[in-house]
Motif scaffolding. Sequence first.
Motif, mmCIF file in Angstrom:
data_model
loop_
_atom_site.group_PDB
_atom_site.id
_atom_site.type_symbol
_atom_site.label_atom_id
_atom_site.label_comp_id
_atom_site.label_asym_id
_atom_site.label_seq_id
_atom_site.Cartn_x
_atom_site.Cartn_y
_atom_site.Cartn_z
ATOM 1 N N GLY A 126 0.846 -1.192 0.000
ATOM 2 C CA GLY A 126 0.000 0.000 0.000
ATOM 3 C C GLY A 126 0.878 1.237 0.000
ATOM 4 N N VAL A 127 0.337 2.312 0.553
ATOM 5 C CA VAL A 127 1.049 3.581 0.473
ATOM 6 C C VAL A 127 2.283 3.623 1.389
ATOM 7 C CG1 VAL A 127 0.793 6.064 0.850
ATOM 8 C CG2 VAL A 127 -1.005 4.800 -0.303
ATOM 9 N N GLU A 128 2.163 3.014 2.595
ATOM 10 C CA GLU A 128 3.279 3.098 3.553
ATOM 11 C C GLU A 128 4.587 2.545 2.989
ATOM 12 O OE1 GLU A 128 0.393 2.251 4.855
ATOM 13 O OE2 GLU A 128 0.138 3.364 6.741
ATOM 14 N N ASP A 129 4.510 1.290 2.535
ATOM 15 C CA ASP A 129 5.767 0.683 2.081
ATOM 16 C C ASP A 129 6.272 1.372 0.818
ATOM 17 O OD1 ASP A 129 3.630 -0.501 0.775
ATOM 18 O OD2 ASP A 129 4.447 -2.536 0.799
ATOM 19 N N PHE A 130 5.335 1.862 -0.008
ATOM 20 C CA PHE A 130 5.778 2.580 -1.209
ATOM 21 C C PHE A 130 6.542 3.842 -0.803
ATOM 22 C CE2 PHE A 130 5.272 5.718 -4.586
ATOM 23 C CZ PHE A 130 5.908 5.026 -5.617
ATOM 24 N N THR A 188 0.826 -10.066 -12.899
ATOM 25 C CA THR A 188 -0.318 -10.993 -12.831
ATOM 26 C C THR A 188 0.048 -12.338 -12.215
ATOM 27 O OG1 THR A 188 0.164 -11.673 -15.077
ATOM 28 C CG2 THR A 188 -1.554 -10.004 -14.797
ATOM 29 N N ASN A 189 1.306 -12.753 -12.342
ATOM 30 C CA ASN A 189 1.687 -14.064 -11.784
ATOM 31 C C ASN A 189 1.347 -14.107 -10.298
ATOM 32 O OD1 ASN A 189 2.804 -14.329 -14.274
ATOM 33 N ND2 ASN A 189 4.925 -14.162 -13.614
ATOM 34 N N ASP A 190 1.699 -13.035 -9.616
ATOM 35 C CA ASP A 190 1.406 -12.982 -8.184
ATOM 36 C C ASP A 190 -0.013 -12.514 -7.907
ATOM 37 O OD1 ASP A 190 3.574 -13.948 -6.660
ATOM 38 O OD2 ASP A 190 4.760 -12.270 -7.393
ATOM 39 N N LEU A 191 -0.490 -11.575 -8.715
ATOM 40 C CA LEU A 191 -1.828 -11.042 -8.446
ATOM 41 C C LEU A 191 -2.867 -12.177 -8.444
ATOM 42 C CD1 LEU A 191 -3.507 -8.492 -7.905
ATOM 43 C CD2 LEU A 191 -3.914 -8.340 -10.360
ATOM 44 N N VAL A 192 -2.780 -13.075 -9.426
ATOM 45 C CA VAL A 192 -3.743 -14.183 -9.488
ATOM 46 C C VAL A 192 -3.572 -15.066 -8.248
ATOM 47 C CG1 VAL A 192 -4.445 -16.227 -10.810
ATOM 48 C CG2 VAL A 192 -3.781 -14.121 -12.012
ATOM 49 N N GLN A 193 -2.307 -15.340 -7.907
ATOM 50 C CA GLN A 193 -2.025 -16.188 -6.742
ATOM 51 C C GLN A 193 -2.638 -15.619 -5.462
ATOM 52 O OE1 GLN A 193 1.664 -18.182 -5.260
ATOM 53 N NE2 GLN A 193 2.382 -16.118 -4.889
ATOM 54 N N TYR A 194 -2.415 -14.324 -5.253
ATOM 55 C CA TYR A 194 -2.886 -13.747 -3.985
ATOM 56 C C TYR A 194 -4.382 -13.416 -3.999
ATOM 57 C CZ TYR A 194 2.037 -13.418 -2.640
ATOM 58 O OH TYR A 194 3.336 -13.709 -2.328
ATOM 59 N N MET A 195 -4.909 -13.081 -5.177
ATOM 60 C CA MET A 195 -6.352 -12.805 -5.253
ATOM 61 C C MET A 195 -7.149 -14.087 -4.981
ATOM 62 S SD MET A 195 -7.384 -9.603 -6.359
ATOM 63 C CE MET A 195 -9.013 -10.054 -6.834
ATOM 64 N N LEU A 196 -6.681 -15.189 -5.577
ATOM 65 C CA LEU A 196 -7.452 -16.431 -5.473
ATOM 66 C C LEU A 196 -6.952 -17.353 -4.362
ATOM 67 C CD1 LEU A 196 -7.841 -17.306 -9.282
ATOM 68 C CD2 LEU A 196 -9.352 -15.946 -7.850
ATOM 69 N N GLY A 197 -5.825 -16.986 -3.747
ATOM 70 C CA GLY A 197 -5.261 -17.839 -2.704
ATOM 71 C C GLY A 197 -4.794 -19.166 -3.274
ATOM 72 N N ILE A 198 -4.265 -19.149 -4.503
ATOM 73 C CA ILE A 198 -3.795 -20.376 -5.158
ATOM 74 C C ILE A 198 -2.298 -20.267 -5.405
ATOM 75 C CG2 ILE A 198 -3.871 -21.682 -7.354
ATOM 76 C CD1 ILE A 198 -6.305 -22.227 -5.767
ATOM 77 N N ASP A 199 -1.556 -21.203 -4.838
ATOM 78 C CA ASP A 199 -0.109 -21.240 -5.007
ATOM 79 C C ASP A 199 0.245 -21.279 -6.497
ATOM 80 O OD1 ASP A 199 2.546 -21.972 -5.137
ATOM 81 O OD2 ASP A 199 2.429 -23.447 -3.522
ATOM 82 N N ARG A 200 1.035 -20.317 -6.940
ATOM 83 C CA ARG A 200 1.351 -20.237 -8.365
ATOM 84 C C ARG A 200 2.216 -21.399 -8.838
ATOM 85 N NH1 ARG A 200 5.084 -14.806 -8.937
ATOM 86 N NH2 ARG A 200 6.458 -15.917 -10.338
ATOM 87 N N ASP A 201 2.830 -22.129 -7.892
ATOM 88 C CA ASP A 201 3.741 -23.208 -8.283
ATOM 89 C C ASP A 201 3.227 -24.602 -7.958
ATOM 90 O OD1 ASP A 201 5.531 -21.389 -9.233
ATOM 91 O OD2 ASP A 201 6.537 -21.165 -7.294
ATOM 92 N N ALA A 222 5.347 1.214 -8.796
ATOM 93 C CA ALA A 222 4.871 0.193 -7.851
ATOM 94 C C ALA A 222 4.306 -0.979 -8.636
ATOM 95 C CB ALA A 222 3.777 0.787 -6.964
ATOM 96 N N MET A 223 4.648 -2.187 -8.183
ATOM 97 C CA MET A 223 4.034 -3.360 -8.799
ATOM 98 C C MET A 223 2.709 -3.621 -8.112
ATOM 99 S SD MET A 223 6.809 -6.222 -9.792
ATOM 100 C CE MET A 223 5.751 -7.124 -10.914
ATOM 101 N N ILE A 224 1.698 -3.900 -8.886
ATOM 102 C CA ILE A 224 0.401 -4.227 -8.295
ATOM 103 C C ILE A 224 0.261 -5.742 -8.393
ATOM 104 C CG2 ILE A 224 -2.081 -3.754 -8.323
ATOM 105 C CD1 ILE A 224 -0.417 -1.250 -7.792
ATOM 106 N N GLU A 225 0.496 -6.377 -7.244
ATOM 107 C CA GLU A 225 0.485 -7.839 -7.210
ATOM 108 C C GLU A 225 -0.331 -8.369 -6.038
ATOM 109 O OE1 GLU A 225 4.571 -9.427 -8.462
ATOM 110 O OE2 GLU A 225 5.096 -7.865 -7.025
ATOM 111 N N LEU A 226 -0.681 -7.466 -5.132
ATOM 112 C CA LEU A 226 -1.393 -7.898 -3.926
ATOM 113 C C LEU A 226 -2.796 -7.305 -3.909
ATOM 114 C CD1 LEU A 226 1.317 -7.376 -1.134
ATOM 115 C CD2 LEU A 226 0.466 -9.547 -2.035
ATOM 116 N N PRO A 227 -3.774 -8.035 -3.357
ATOM 117 C CA PRO A 227 -5.124 -7.467 -3.257
ATOM 118 C C PRO A 227 -5.120 -6.123 -2.510
ATOM 119 C CG PRO A 227 -5.170 -9.810 -2.774
ATOM 120 C CD PRO A 227 -3.727 -9.437 -2.913
ATOM 121 N N SER A 228 -4.240 -6.000 -1.490
ATOM 122 C CA SER A 228 -4.202 -4.731 -0.743
ATOM 123 C C SER A 228 -3.776 -3.585 -1.654
ATOM 124 C CB SER A 228 -3.259 -4.845 0.456
ATOM 125 O OG SER A 228 -1.961 -5.146 0.007
#
Length: 752
Positions: A573-577, A631-644, A606-612
């Motif tokens: 989010g904004v803090e870490d950025f 998207t590799n991570d965004l899909v993983q974290y949005m759906l809670g599915i391990d990308r690997d 900023a990379m947008i990869e997290l739902p937050s």
Amino acid sequence: MKKTFDLICSVRELTGIFNTKTNVRGLLEIVVKIIAKHMQTAACSIFLLDNTTNELVLSATAGLNPDFIGKIRLSPGEGITGRAMKERRPVNIPRGSEDPSYKYIPGMDEEQYNSILAVPILYQSEILGVLILEDPSPDYYNNHDVKSLQTITSQLATFLENARSLIQLDKKGGKISKKRSNLKKSFYKGTSVSEGLAIGNALYLSDANNDIFLKIENVKYNETPEAFEQALLASIDQLEILQQRMDESLSEAGSLIFASHLLMMSDDDFSGSIRKYIQDGEKPSLSIVKVVNEYIELFMKSNNIHVQEKILDLKDIGHRLLRNLTGKMNLDGDYTGQIIIARDLLPSELVKLAAQHTEGFILFGAGVTSHISILARSLDVPVIFISDQEFFRSEYDGLLIVDAFQSNVIINPDSELVDKYLANLKNLKARNNLQGSIIEAAVTRDGKKIKVQANINILSDARSAKELKAEGVGLYRSEFLFLIRNDFPSEEEQFIIYRKLLEQMDDVVFRTLDIGGDKILGVAENQETNPFMGLRGLRYSLRNPDIFKIQLRALLRAGAGYSLKILFPLITGVEDFREASDIVGAVLEELKAEGMYCAENPAIGAMIELPSAVMMVDELAEEADFLSIGTNDLVQYMLGIDRDNDDIADLYIANHPAVLRALKKISIAADKYDCPLSVCGNASADPDMLEFFIGLGISTFSINHSMIQFVRRQICEIDYSKAKFFSGKSLRTRTVKDVHNIIAEKQSKIRN
Ligand code: PEP
Ligand code: MG
């Protein structure tokens, strides 16, 4: 007066160290002499950490009394040497004896020196020891020397780590146990992560029984003592050539990636033990296997945290010696004609094995987006993942076909099938050599220009990206520089690589270190129970500000005269950025204060990869200079599915309505704040997802260089007006099935 040219050792010179017949201590002596010569200084010494007592032990010296080697022991903080270790930073003392931390040791002959420079030797952020320079002239070392010495210690870190492990091994030997079973099936279906075709004999590096020992191969060896001596010399020569080739083709390797191999081969204790068995009447092949396996056992018993890599290196050495003992080894590499089967491999191991011409790899589990897969694609070696445990318990060492186009592994193929695949392989090579017509720019059917950039993992990818006319680099994954070396490169080494990339390509987005998750550097990080939720991405950099700042210094210096773009991975989010951006600002000020030439106004993304980050995307679009969707991570974290995780790969769905809506939200925010937006994940290689993105109005994509032509071809088939309609309709869906129906409908219209 000291001259300041060529202070950094070349890899060629460093590999030369191993040309001498001596043991580990002898090699260390040569190293200190080379460093003293390069740094134009009177004395150079190495203290290595004994981690059983946590003391620094004088292990080599040029310029101090050599009788003290192995005898002088210093605690952290003791003397200037101990201080460098405790403070984990270089200590530069202009007049040693006047310094409060100076420790006088009678008989050591140190009183003749005034200037002292001590630099900690770090390997994967672990302290290995301290390198010390001394000179009679006061105030002798400047900042440039400090940097040069840091670079040298970084180049030598792998070698010194190996030397330290060998010195500390308790060489008493042990018993070896072996147990294997047979392969039952003749065909295995896996997941191909790096396309290609390979035919060769199976070679197991490790299996489910933990049978990690070297074994005799089913070939004829020349069993004479002379043949062993020749095999040893040939092995050293080949490794030196390999190391130099690696240095030319993969500049990131920089340090001695084959250090442990060269060290073992040149170590008299190692070759001496083999000779001893031979003298006692054992066959040379069995003597090699025995000694290599004894060393493997010793490493297993030691408390060395890099055991896995060490075992692999040892097997590699044994394998090379055995191959040379057949007398048929060509100079190119000793895995020619072999398919490596391993439960898992470190990126640095994959690099070493691929450099030695391994035809293909079969690995256990893991997924298409894992970093070992990304690296395999960059290295252009076929890799298939198989999740059948039985496969890894086999003792099969016969022929295999790895068809990483169809994701098939064929065991013991008949000669007809082999001929067919050999013909395919020949065609493939011929096709690769043909220069096909390259689509230089992508425009939709109705005239919308779309930018296609390259994702670059290692510097050598830039060559293909350039050939394929990539319009810049939308994502440089800087962590690969760290991963392939399995270490932290120094500021200077990073600076050289980043600068080279900027010189080769226009418009480069440098992503800061995205370590963690599946990109494991040290064994310590491996211990997280849930690494994808652990200390990864930017979190790692913020927790390790020293590492982060070194990278930023290198980037900002390399970017001088260019419009530098820095991208933070896994922004929450904004803090870490803001926190990370502030560090960039502070580092820039620091460099300016030092009078360094550096990038004036770096763009920060900023990379947008997290739902937050999706939820905060308005604020991020307002504050950042650009956004990039991973998207590799965004899909993983949005759906809670391990990308690997292959077992649930069918649930990893990029066009899930939830993901599509998140993507829409991101594009609206980018438009609202006029913030440039691109997509750098693999999803844009899927033609339907690509059309969806284009329909949202996104016009910059960055993709693995091997997919650039494919993506451009797809874009040329897309109608922007229809894409907008397709995106709109997809966004009004409730289920994945709804989305799939829309896609099916679209495709049937195209067909009719
Ligand atoms: C992503 O997550 O989509 C991405 C591009 O980054 P990486 O694959 O390196 O995690
Ligand atoms: Mg990512």
